[in-house]
Design a protein around this motif. Structure first.
Motif, PDB file in Angstrom:
ATOM      1  N   TYR A 155       0.803  -1.213   0.000  1.00 15.71           N
ATOM      2  CA  TYR A 155       0.000   0.000   0.000  1.00 15.71           C
ATOM      3  C   TYR A 155       0.839   1.267   0.000  1.00 15.71           C
ATOM      4  N   SER A 156       2.095   1.197  -0.362  1.00 13.62           N
ATOM      5  CA  SER A 156       2.975   2.336  -0.174  1.00 13.62           C
ATOM      6  C   SER A 156       2.613   3.541  -1.031  1.00 13.62           C
ATOM      7  N   LYS A 157       1.835   3.373  -2.094  1.00 11.17           N
ATOM      8  CA  LYS A 157       1.518   4.490  -2.969  1.00 11.17           C
ATOM      9  C   LYS A 157       0.163   5.116  -2.679  1.00 11.17           C
ATOM     10  N   TYR A 158      -0.482   4.707  -1.630  1.00 10.84           N
ATOM     11  CA  TYR A 158      -1.844   5.163  -1.369  1.00 10.84           C
ATOM     12  C   TYR A 158      -1.943   6.078  -0.159  1.00 10.84           C
ATOM     13  N   ILE A 159      -3.009   6.856  -0.172  1.00  5.70           N
ATOM     14  CA  ILE A 159      -3.364   7.626   1.016  1.00  5.70           C
ATOM     15  C   ILE A 159      -3.763   6.664   2.123  1.00  5.70           C
ATOM     16  N   MET A 160      -3.337   6.984   3.325  1.00  8.01           N
ATOM     17  CA  MET A 160      -3.692   6.133   4.452  1.00  8.01           C
ATOM     18  C   MET A 160      -4.189   6.985   5.595  1.00  8.01           C
ATOM     19  N   GLY A 161      -5.027   6.386   6.400  1.00  7.74           N
ATOM     20  CA  GLY A 161      -5.600   7.128   7.508  1.00  7.74           C
ATOM     21  C   GLY A 161      -5.753   6.291   8.754  1.00  7.74           C
ATOM     22  N   TRP A 162      -5.857   6.981   9.854  1.00  4.25           N
ATOM     23  CA  TRP A 162      -6.200   6.360  11.133  1.00  4.25           C
ATOM     24  C   TRP A 162      -7.601   6.828  11.510  1.00  4.25           C
ATOM     25  N   PHE A 163      -8.441   5.900  11.817  1.00  2.00           N
ATOM     26  CA  PHE A 163      -9.799   6.170  12.268  1.00  2.00           C
ATOM     27  C   PHE A 163      -9.972   5.607  13.671  1.00  2.00           C
ATOM     28  N   ARG A 164     -11.005   6.070  14.331  1.00  2.00           N
ATOM     29  CA  ARG A 164     -11.337   5.482  15.623  1.00  2.00           C
ATOM     30  C   ARG A 164     -12.855   5.417  15.779  1.00  2.00           C
ATOM     31  N   GLN A 165     -13.255   4.464  16.585  1.00  2.00           N
ATOM     32  CA  GLN A 165     -14.682   4.302  16.858  1.00  2.00           C
ATOM     33  C   GLN A 165     -14.870   3.959  18.321  1.00  2.00           C
ATOM     34  N   ALA A 166     -15.544   4.841  19.004  1.00  2.00           N
ATOM     35  CA  ALA A 166     -15.878   4.617  20.401  1.00  2.00           C
ATOM     36  C   ALA A 166     -17.258   3.976  20.481  1.00  2.00           C
ATOM     37  N   PRO A 167     -17.570   3.291  21.574  1.00  2.00           N
ATOM     38  CA  PRO A 167     -18.881   2.641  21.709  1.00  2.00           C
ATOM     39  C   PRO A 167     -20.017   3.643  21.521  1.00  2.00           C
ATOM     40  N   GLY A 168     -20.949   3.283  20.654  1.00  2.00           N
ATOM     41  CA  GLY A 168     -22.112   4.126  20.429  1.00  2.00           C
ATOM     42  C   GLY A 168     -21.869   5.323  19.543  1.00  2.00           C
ATOM     43  N   LYS A 169     -20.661   5.437  19.011  1.00  2.00           N
ATOM     44  CA  LYS A 169     -20.338   6.588  18.163  1.00  2.00           C
ATOM     45  C   LYS A 169     -19.952   6.130  16.768  1.00  2.00           C
ATOM     46  N   GLU A 170     -20.033   7.061  15.837  1.00  2.00           N
ATOM     47  CA  GLU A 170     -19.633   6.754  14.472  1.00  2.00           C
ATOM     48  C   GLU A 170     -18.112   6.715  14.359  1.00  2.00           C
ATOM     49  N   ARG A 171     -17.667   5.964  13.371  1.00  2.00           N
ATOM     50  CA  ARG A 171     -16.233   5.925  13.110  1.00  2.00           C
ATOM     51  C   ARG A 171     -15.802   7.274  12.540  1.00  2.00           C
ATOM     52  N   CYS A 176      -6.499   1.401  11.017  1.00  2.00           N
ATOM     53  CA  CYS A 176      -5.842   2.027   9.882  1.00  2.00           C
ATOM     54  C   CYS A 176      -6.577   1.607   8.616  1.00  2.00           C
ATOM     55  N   ALA A 177      -6.510   2.465   7.617  1.00  2.00           N
ATOM     56  CA  ALA A 177      -7.272   2.237   6.401  1.00  2.00           C
ATOM     57  C   ALA A 177      -6.549   2.829   5.208  1.00  2.00           C
ATOM     58  N   VAL A 178      -6.891   2.311   4.044  1.00  2.00           N
ATOM     59  CA  VAL A 178      -6.266   2.732   2.793  1.00  2.00           C
ATOM     60  C   VAL A 178      -7.320   3.350   1.884  1.00  2.00           C
ATOM     61  N   SER A 179      -6.945   4.459   1.266  1.00  2.00           N
ATOM     62  CA  SER A 179      -7.822   5.106   0.297  1.00  2.00           C
ATOM     63  C   SER A 179      -7.144   5.130  -1.064  1.00  2.00           C
ATOM     64  N   VAL A 236     -15.245   7.917   5.982  1.00  2.00           N
ATOM     65  CA  VAL A 236     -15.187   6.467   5.958  1.00  2.00           C
ATOM     66  C   VAL A 236     -15.420   5.925   4.556  1.00  2.00           C
ATOM     67  N   LYS A 237     -16.369   6.509   3.829  1.00  2.00           N
ATOM     68  CA  LYS A 237     -16.750   5.962   2.531  1.00  2.00           C
ATOM     69  C   LYS A 237     -15.637   6.068   1.496  1.00  2.00           C
ATOM     70  N   ASP A 238     -14.656   6.924   1.743  1.00  2.00           N
ATOM     71  CA  ASP A 238     -13.556   7.098   0.789  1.00  2.00           C
ATOM     72  C   ASP A 238     -12.394   6.141   1.025  1.00  2.00           C
ATOM     73  N   TYR A 239     -12.498   5.289   2.013  1.00  2.26           N
ATOM     74  CA  TYR A 239     -11.448   4.338   2.327  1.00  2.26           C
ATOM     75  C   TYR A 239     -11.912   2.934   1.955  1.00  2.26           C
ATOM     76  N   ASP A 240     -10.990   2.180   1.380  1.00  2.00           N
ATOM     77  CA  ASP A 240     -11.356   0.928   0.728  1.00  2.00           C
ATOM     78  C   ASP A 240     -11.010  -0.323   1.528  1.00  2.00           C
ATOM     79  N   ASP A 241      -9.912  -0.281   2.204  1.00  2.00           N
ATOM     80  CA  ASP A 241      -9.464  -1.450   2.952  1.00  2.00           C
ATOM     81  C   ASP A 241      -9.184  -1.042   4.395  1.00  2.00           C
TER      82      ASP A 241
END
Length: 120
Positions: free
Chosen positions: A25-41, A92-95, A104-109
């Motif tokens: 995945y070295s050529k892709y945008i990457m992100g860190w997301f988090r999700q707490a209980p009862g909340k959206e990612r 972690c996620a890849v876009s 969230v919808k812009d990240y694929d893996d």
């Protein structure tokens, strides 16, 4: 193909460093997301492939730092001055988008997530 590590239990004010092994995945945008209980990612940080462009959520600016090492196919999230409200599962996620994204919808893996718990 995305494997997070580094989560755990830490006292408020402490630090943790999350890692994500991201093979091929070295050529892709990457992100860190988090999700707490009862909340959206939510996206807490994102980085483009060169590392020259980053995004931070307002809630973590000045405390978290995202970085990547393309030679190691890895990204990192250094989290300092942790607060109780940082408690969540972190992913972690890849876009495959061409510009930095933070929804969230812009990240694929996605990785399986790692739990971060901040105690008082």
């Amino acid at each position: 193909q995305l494997v997070e590590s580094g989560g755990g239990l830490v006292q408020a004010g402490g630090s943790l460093r999350l890692s994500c092994a991201a093979s091929v995945y070295s050529k892709y945008i990457m992100g860190w997301f988090r999700q707490a209980p009862g909340k959206e990612r939510e996206c807490v940080a994102a980085i483009n492939w060169s590392g020259g462009t980053t995004y931070y959520a307002d809630s973590v600016k000045g405390r978290f730092t995202i970085s990547r090492d393309n030679a190691k196919n890895s990204i990192y999230l250094q989290m300092n001055s942790l607060k109780l409200e940082d408690t969540a599962v972190y992913y972690c996620a890849v876009s495959r988008q061409s510009v930095l994204r933070r929804t969230v919808k812009d990240y694929d893996d996605w990785g399986q997530g790692t739990q971060v718990t901040v105690s008082s």
